[in-house]
Design a protein around this motif. Structure first.
Motif, PDB file in Angstrom:
ATOM      1  N   VAL A  49       0.843  -1.204   0.000  1.00 35.00           N
ATOM      2  CA  VAL A  49       0.000   0.000   0.000  1.00 35.00           C
ATOM      3  C   VAL A  49       0.873   1.246   0.000  1.00 35.00           C
ATOM      4  N   ARG A  50       1.909   1.233   0.839  1.00 34.55           N
ATOM      5  CA  ARG A  50       2.816   2.390   0.873  1.00 34.55           C
ATOM      6  C   ARG A  50       3.466   2.613  -0.495  1.00 34.55           C
ATOM      7  N   ASP A  51       3.853   1.553  -1.154  1.00 34.44           N
ATOM      8  CA  ASP A  51       4.470   1.674  -2.478  1.00 34.44           C
ATOM      9  C   ASP A  51       3.484   2.256  -3.487  1.00 34.44           C
ATOM     10  N   SER A  52       2.231   1.820  -3.418  1.00 36.66           N
ATOM     11  CA  SER A  52       1.230   2.327  -4.354  1.00 36.66           C
ATOM     12  C   SER A  52       0.956   3.805  -4.129  1.00 36.66           C
ATOM     13  N   VAL A  53       0.889   4.214  -2.875  1.00 35.76           N
ATOM     14  CA  VAL A  53       0.697   5.638  -2.574  1.00 35.76           C
ATOM     15  C   VAL A  53       1.891   6.450  -3.073  1.00 35.76           C
ATOM     16  N   ALA A  54       3.101   5.924  -2.866  1.00 36.07           N
ATOM     17  CA  ALA A  54       4.298   6.618  -3.344  1.00 36.07           C
ATOM     18  C   ALA A  54       4.271   6.752  -4.866  1.00 36.07           C
ATOM     19  N   ALA A  55       3.802   5.709  -5.552  1.00 34.79           N
ATOM     20  CA  ALA A  55       3.718   5.760  -7.014  1.00 34.79           C
ATOM     21  C   ALA A  55       2.743   6.842  -7.465  1.00 34.79           C
ATOM     22  N   LEU A  56       1.632   6.981  -6.765  1.00 40.55           N
ATOM     23  CA  LEU A  56       0.663   8.036  -7.078  1.00 40.55           C
ATOM     24  C   LEU A  56       1.277   9.414  -6.891  1.00 40.55           C
ATOM     25  N   HIS A  57       1.887   9.635  -5.738  1.00 39.26           N
ATOM     26  CA  HIS A  57       2.505  10.934  -5.477  1.00 39.26           C
ATOM     27  C   HIS A  57       3.615  11.239  -6.485  1.00 39.26           C
ATOM     28  N   ASP A  58       4.422  10.247  -6.796  1.00 38.30           N
ATOM     29  CA  ASP A  58       5.529  10.455  -7.732  1.00 38.30           C
ATOM     30  C   ASP A  58       5.028  10.827  -9.125  1.00 38.30           C
ATOM     31  N   ALA A  59       3.938  10.208  -9.551  1.00 37.24           N
ATOM     32  CA  ALA A  59       3.421  10.464 -10.894  1.00 37.24           C
ATOM     33  C   ALA A  59       3.018  11.924 -11.059  1.00 37.24           C
ATOM     34  N   PHE A  60       2.384  12.489 -10.052  1.00 36.90           N
ATOM     35  CA  PHE A  60       1.971  13.892 -10.135  1.00 36.90           C
ATOM     36  C   PHE A  60       3.131  14.835  -9.827  1.00 36.90           C
TER      37      PHE A  60
END
Length: 463
Positions: A49-60
């Protein structure tokens, strides 16, 4: 958690779920979290879950100057420990009911990072949201008028209006919210409505946000981007009409679909941002603060359901494995199997991957109706009594949104992390299995004699 790894690399380095969960399943069986006494449970990978949230933040974050509040759609996992994990990762929370608002507050989200949606908010619900300072997206002109009546001068709540861009639906009609007759939002393309929207903003200087959500599973990126582009054009039109930038934020919803066919994470959040930048580049020039409302795409591939095979039988030349995971926790899959297919893993009684020649089998649940089948005619190693099946990609909605058919109790849910240096896998309880006492209490046990005593004579005597 903030990641400095580009999202494309993060996605490519993530171990496929059907591989990385193998040891988790074995340990869950060894620790008794899956057993004859506890024949079904949900599991969520906290680090995933932490990795997925980081991926979201990184994309934007890859777009310079963009301001974004990423909120999690609480309906995708209405469990306080999960919501608190997401809050700890820097997420906000999108809620769509009084219950979800209560859970978001209990989970520790600041009111300024909570967004209240839903098409049927009561006055009491609105009063509470405005009192707390929660952002509110009005779903209709009638609700907008109601908010105007209830809102006090100086309220901290950001108020938006949800519009339906009417760009069409995806492959799953029930998940498409931008169809011509959708129940959500103000139908922008209907005669005279666009003019009404512009006038509504001109009359209410405190109305500063537009909201749109095209849909989720089954909606391609192109359709989602088209709806957001229409919302952006409307924001530009309103600001030009009122002569100032009254609209300062656009809530672009969520809806990134999940790939249920295999382990790949596709489309990625990077793909989503790229599609928006191509369709509506002005959205990212820094003039508008953005809000997102992702749910399924953050959690689905980070969770699974494990269920014990209670019996096997043959019928009409087909092997059927009867398990404890059915429509009560896989409702959408049971009733719409083509739209919501799930991958199934076969494990032996020790929680080890089951081997052997493939056999065509149905995997059925415990509910008392014929359609309670979560997987039809799957080729799996022969399942036996006492084995376990695993339903992958079920971290969102499935084990957190229980259907109480047959008064089946809600399953336990556990979070876990891989801990190679400290024993392999560590578990933590997220929700206890529901007791039969709780099932009875929810069924009205405290009023057991109420209807027996409800008669004309008894009522007359009381009067």
């Amino acid at each position: 958690m903030t990641s400095t790894t580009p999202v494309s690399e993060t996605d490519s380095l993530r171990t496929p779920s059907s591989t990385r969960f193998t040891e988790t399943i074995r340990r869950a069986v060894a620790d008794g979290l899956l057993s004859e006494e506890q024949p079904v449970a949900g599991f969520l990978d906290a680090d995933g879950v932490r990795d997925s949230v980081a991926a979201l933040h990184d994309a934007f974050a890859a777009v310079p100057g963009v301001r974004v509040l990423h909120t999690f759609a609480a309906k995708a996992a209405s469990l306080v420990p999960v919501l608190r994990l997401l809050a700890d990762c820097g997420m906000g929370c999108e809620v769509a009911s009084p219950g979800e608002l209560r859970l978001a507050v209990e989970a520790g989200f600041a009111p300024a990072k909570i967004v209240l949606d839903s098409p049927a908010k009561t006055r009491d619900e609105l009063r509470l949201a405005l009192y707390l300072g929660v952002a509110v997206n009005a779903d209709s002109f009638s609700e907008l008028r109601r908010i105007g009546e209830l809102r006090s001068t100086g309220s901290a709540s950001v108020i938006g209006l949800r519009i339906n861009p009417q760009v069409g639906g995806g492959s799953i009609g029930a998940m498409s919210t931008a169809t011509p007759t959708s129940k959500f939002g103000v139908a922008l393309g209907d005669p005279g409505v666009r003019k009404q929207v512009v006038e509504a903003f001109a009359e209410r200087p405190w109305l500063t946000r537009l909201h749109a959500h095209v849909g989720s599973q089954g909606c391609p990126l192109e359709l989602i981007a088209e709806g957001i582009a229409e919302t952006y054009r409307l924001a530009e039109e309103i600001n030009e009409s009122v002569g100032t930038q009254q609209i300062t934020g656009i809530d672009i919803g969520g809806g990134l679909p999940v790939n249920f066919d295999d382990d790949d994470v596709r489309p990625s959040f990077t793909d989503y941002v790229a599609a928006l930048r191509a369709e509506v580049p002005g959205l990212f020039d820094g003039r508008y603060a953005l809000v997102t409302e992702f749910g399924r795409s953050l959690l689905a591939k980070n969770g699974f359901i494990g269920a014990r095979v209670e019996y096997t039988k043959d019928a009409g030349g087909r092997r059927i494995a009867l398990t404890h995971a059915g429509a009560q926790i896989a409702t959408r899959t049971v009733f719409m199997p083509d739209a919501w297919p799930l991958r199934v893993g076969a494990f032996d009684a020790e929680g080890r991957p089951r081997t052997g020649p493939p056999m065509v089998q149905d995997v059925a649940g415990p509910c008392c109706f014929a359609g309670d089948v979560v997987a039809h005619a799957r080729e799996l190693p022969e399942l036996r009594e006492g084995d376990f099946v695993v339903l992958y990609d079920t971290g969102a909605y499935y084990f957190s949104t229980h259907w109480a058919y047959n008064s089946l109790p809600r399953p336990a849910v556990y979070g876990f992390v891989d801990d190679p240096g400290g024993g392999g896998v560590r578990f933590a309880p997220v929700r206890d299995a529901q007791s039969l006492d709780s099932v009875a209490a929810e069924s009205g046990l405290g009023h057991a004699a109420a209807l027996v005593g409800l008669s004309a004579g008894a009522t007359h005597e009381k009067q």
